[in-house]
Design an enzyme around this catalytic site. Structure first.
Site, PDB file in Angstrom:
ATOM      1  N   TYR A 137       0.864  -1.293  -0.057  1.00  0.00           N
ATOM      2  CA  TYR A 137       0.270  -0.029  -0.035  1.00  0.00           C
ATOM      3  C   TYR A 137       0.999   1.278   0.103  1.00  0.00           C
ATOM      4  O   TYR A 137       1.938   1.062   0.827  1.00  0.00           O
ATOM      5  CB  TYR A 137      -0.780   0.159   1.262  1.00  0.00           C
ATOM      6  CG  TYR A 137      -1.981  -1.029   1.379  1.00  0.00           C
ATOM      7  CD1 TYR A 137      -3.067  -1.004   0.449  1.00  0.00           C
ATOM      8  CD2 TYR A 137      -2.090  -1.716   2.278  1.00  0.00           C
ATOM      9  CE1 TYR A 137      -4.022  -1.884   0.491  1.00  0.00           C
ATOM     10  CE2 TYR A 137      -3.351  -2.686   2.487  1.00  0.00           C
ATOM     11  CZ  TYR A 137      -4.124  -2.776   1.589  1.00  0.00           C
ATOM     12  OH  TYR A 137      -5.299  -3.463   1.616  1.00  0.00           O
ATOM     13  N   HIS A 286     -11.265  -6.021  -4.006  1.00  0.00           N
ATOM     14  CA  HIS A 286     -10.865  -6.184  -2.813  1.00  0.00           C
ATOM     15  C   HIS A 286     -11.873  -7.148  -1.875  1.00  0.00           C
ATOM     16  O   HIS A 286     -12.100  -6.578  -0.755  1.00  0.00           O
ATOM     17  CB  HIS A 286     -10.898  -4.704  -2.279  1.00  0.00           C
ATOM     18  CG  HIS A 286      -9.650  -4.568  -1.049  1.00  0.00           C
ATOM     19  ND1 HIS A 286      -8.422  -3.969  -1.254  1.00  0.00           N
ATOM     20  CD2 HIS A 286      -9.477  -4.819   0.322  1.00  0.00           C
ATOM     21  CE1 HIS A 286      -7.566  -4.003  -0.069  1.00  0.00           C
ATOM     22  NE2 HIS A 286      -8.236  -4.693   0.720  1.00  0.00           N
TER      23      HIS A 286
HETATM   24  C1  LIG Z   1      -9.793 -10.195   6.114  1.00  0.00           C
HETATM   25  C2  LIG Z   1      -9.076  -9.463   4.761  1.00  0.00           C
HETATM   26  C3  LIG Z   1      -8.162  -8.491   4.782  1.00  0.00           C
HETATM   27  C4  LIG Z   1      -7.690  -8.162   3.529  1.00  0.00           C
HETATM   28  N1  LIG Z   1      -6.340  -7.244   3.529  1.00  0.00           N
HETATM   29  C5  LIG Z   1      -5.810  -7.077   2.401  1.00  0.00           C
HETATM   30  C6  LIG Z   1      -4.566  -6.294   2.545  1.00  0.00           C
HETATM   31  O1  LIG Z   1      -3.922  -6.180   3.402  1.00  0.00           O
HETATM   32  N2  LIG Z   1      -4.086  -5.973   1.146  1.00  0.00           N
HETATM   33  C7  LIG Z   1      -4.766  -6.312   0.122  1.00  0.00           C
HETATM   34  O2  LIG Z   1      -4.242  -5.886  -1.114  1.00  0.00           O
HETATM   35  N3  LIG Z   1      -5.907  -6.972   0.083  1.00  0.00           N
HETATM   36  C8  LIG Z   1      -6.587  -7.311   1.203  1.00  0.00           C
HETATM   37  N4  LIG Z   1      -7.488  -8.085   1.231  1.00  0.00           N
HETATM   38  C9  LIG Z   1      -8.228  -8.576   0.016  1.00  0.00           C
HETATM   39  C10 LIG Z   1      -7.573  -9.663  -0.632  1.00  0.00           C
HETATM   40  O3  LIG Z   1      -6.412  -9.642  -1.344  1.00  0.00           O
HETATM   41  C11 LIG Z   1      -8.367 -10.327  -1.986  1.00  0.00           C
HETATM   42  O4  LIG Z   1      -8.373  -9.249  -2.447  1.00  0.00           O
HETATM   43  C12 LIG Z   1      -9.973 -10.668  -1.345  1.00  0.00           C
HETATM   44  O5  LIG Z   1     -10.043 -11.271  -0.206  1.00  0.00           O
HETATM   45  C13 LIG Z   1     -10.693 -11.497  -2.209  1.00  0.00           C
HETATM   46  O6  LIG Z   1     -11.904 -12.018  -2.099  1.00  0.00           O
HETATM   47  P1  LIG Z   1     -12.292 -13.150  -1.153  1.00  0.00           P
HETATM   48  O7  LIG Z   1     -11.983 -12.869   0.078  1.00  0.00           O
HETATM   49  O8  LIG Z   1     -13.744 -13.245  -1.654  1.00  0.00           O
HETATM   50  O9  LIG Z   1     -11.545 -14.397  -1.749  1.00  0.00           O
HETATM   51  C14 LIG Z   1      -8.210  -8.439   2.387  1.00  0.00           C
HETATM   52  C15 LIG Z   1      -9.344  -9.426   2.254  1.00  0.00           C
HETATM   53  C16 LIG Z   1      -9.825  -9.800   3.790  1.00  0.00           C
HETATM   54  C17 LIG Z   1     -10.879 -10.759   3.426  1.00  0.00           C
END
Ligand SMILES: Cc1cc2nc3c(=O)[nH]c(=O)nc-3n(C[C@H](O)[C@H](O)[C@H](O)COP(=O)(O)O)c2cc1C
Length: 384
Positions: A137, A286
């Site tokens: 980020y 996301h």
């Molecule tokens: C609890 C949680 C924390 C996440 N934290 C980040 C993060 O720190 N950086 C990021 O690029 N994406 C983050 N994401 C998004 C994930 O990388 C990803 O894009 C997303 O979870 C995909 O969808 P799904 O949970 O339905 O598989 C986060 C997702 C979740 C569920």
């Protein structure tokens, strides 16, 4: 070692790991993982739109050899799957990023460490034996960005994932109610503490034995991850909403490996990414945690893959819960996909063993789906 839930052996689908995680985690953490932005319609659609993708059943082909491996950024992956960056994962299980990275390494796939992970890239590399991909980020303080890139480089992270869909945190109602995203009054704080005490296995294994609970890579700059509301406030104040494609020059000056841009949902943005010379893109909203009301990723994927036209790998995440979903994503034009909640819940349910079990099931389901669709190789479509 890590406390593994006694019924882990009964988990056969991602819904099972989610149910186990719900029992094991304090509500604030379960809701943080499970929830999304606003009314969570995009979150729901990410998963349910997979139901609209119909596969072609094929029969009477020799399916004795099935090849699920792919080559990506100079490495061979046993499956077209990567563990997506998940912030605060070290609050879900003791040193959670290390445990997940170990499971990923055993399955022959990459683990991507979040900027807001609890463990550092160095710790993951040391304790999992493999350097993680690193997710960046961009903060307002470019000195901090440089420090993050230097830490990832020093840990030999092979791939940088630049997340561009969080210039500001999404409006997540569950996190606001629970106290994850804002400070609570005394009653709320007492409720939070009671919820921790009501989950003794988590309290013992993660809260007490999983310390330190800071954002490892940002430890010098940000509040402790365990201080949820302060940490979120810091994120809101320090992530840079003014980032543009021009900032790639700064990143490139401090990073020599491949760069993948995560958070592409428009074909036009994908074309710009190609023009800017990035090495890959991730079609992602996301996990429905940012802009509610945007399309599911699986529906957005085909037009974006068309726009890119094979110029670079197109990865996708969002709603992928099974090996069948993985095959559907590949059929819809993805080179590979990322799992988010699927691994976060498996980790909360059973630590490294949970993620290992879940990945084994994804691999088996993918193979089954390939056999039944007459597809011998995940990389090629010949004979389709
Ligand atoms: C609890 C949680 C924390 C996440 N934290 C980040 C993060 O720190 N950086 C990021 O690029 N994406 C983050 N994401 C998004 C994930 O990388 C990803 O894009 C997303 O979870 C995909 O969808 P799904 O949970 O339905 O598989 C986060 C997702 C979740 C569920």
């Amino acid at each position: 070692m890590v406390t593994v839930m006694s019924n882990l052996s009964q988990a056969v689908s991602s819904a099972d790991y989610r149910a186990m995680a719900k029992r094991r985690l304090p509500a604030i953490l379960f809701d943080y993982v499970d929830g999304g932005a606003y009314r969570e319609t995009t979150l729901q659609r990410n998963a349910s739109d997979f139901d609209d993708i119909l596969l072609q059943q094929r029969v009477m082909r020799d399916m004795s050899v099935i090849e699920t491996a792919i080559d990506l950024f100079g490495a061979s992956l046993a499956l077209p799957v990567i563990l997506a960056p998940v912030g605060f994962a070290g609050m879900l299980a003791r040193r959670g990023e290390v445990q997940a990275a170990r499971a990923a390494a055993a399955a022959g796939i990459p683990f991507c460490l979040s900027t807001v992970g609890v463990c550092t890239a160095a710790e993951v590399r040391r304790d999992a034996g493999v350097p993680p991909w690193f997710q960046l980020y961009v903060t307002r303080d470019r000195g901090l960005v440089r420090s993050l890139l230097e830490q990832a480089s020093a840990a030999a992270s092979p791939v940088l994932v630049l997340t561009v869909d969080l210039p500001t945190p999404g409006a997540r109602y569950r996190d606001q109610r629970s106290g994850m995203a804002r400070g609570l009054g005394l009653t709320g704080q007492m409720r939070q503490a009671a919820s921790g005490v009501a989950h003794p296995a988590w309290l013992w294994d993660v809260y007490l034995r999983g310390r330190p609970h800071n954002f490892g890579s940002l430890a010098a700059a940000a509040p402790a991850a365990a201080d949820f509301a302060a940490a979120w406030q810091w994120i809101g104040q320090n992530f840079d909403p003014s980032v543009t494609w021009a900032d790639l020059d700064f990143i490139r000056a401090h990073w020599s490996g491949p760069i993948i841009v995560k958070g592409i949902m428009a074909a036009d943005d994908a074309r710009v990414a190609v023009r800017c010379g990035v090495d890959g893109i991730i079609v992602s909203n996301h996990g429905g945690r940012q802009l509610d009301g945007v399309s599911s990723t699986i529906k957005a994927l085909p037009a974006i893959a068309d726009a890119v036209g094979g110029a670079l790998p197109v990865l996708v995440d969002g709603g992928i819960r099974s090996g069948l979903d993985v095959l559907k994503a590949i059929e819809a034009g993805a080179t590979a996909c990322l799992l988010g909640r699927a691994w976060a819940f498996a980790l909360a349910a059973g630590g490294e063993a949970g993620v290992t079990r879940m990945l084994g099931q994804i691999a088996a389901e993918l193979r089954t789906a390939m056999v039944l669709t007459g597809r011998n190789s995940i990389m090629t479509r010949e004979g389709a």
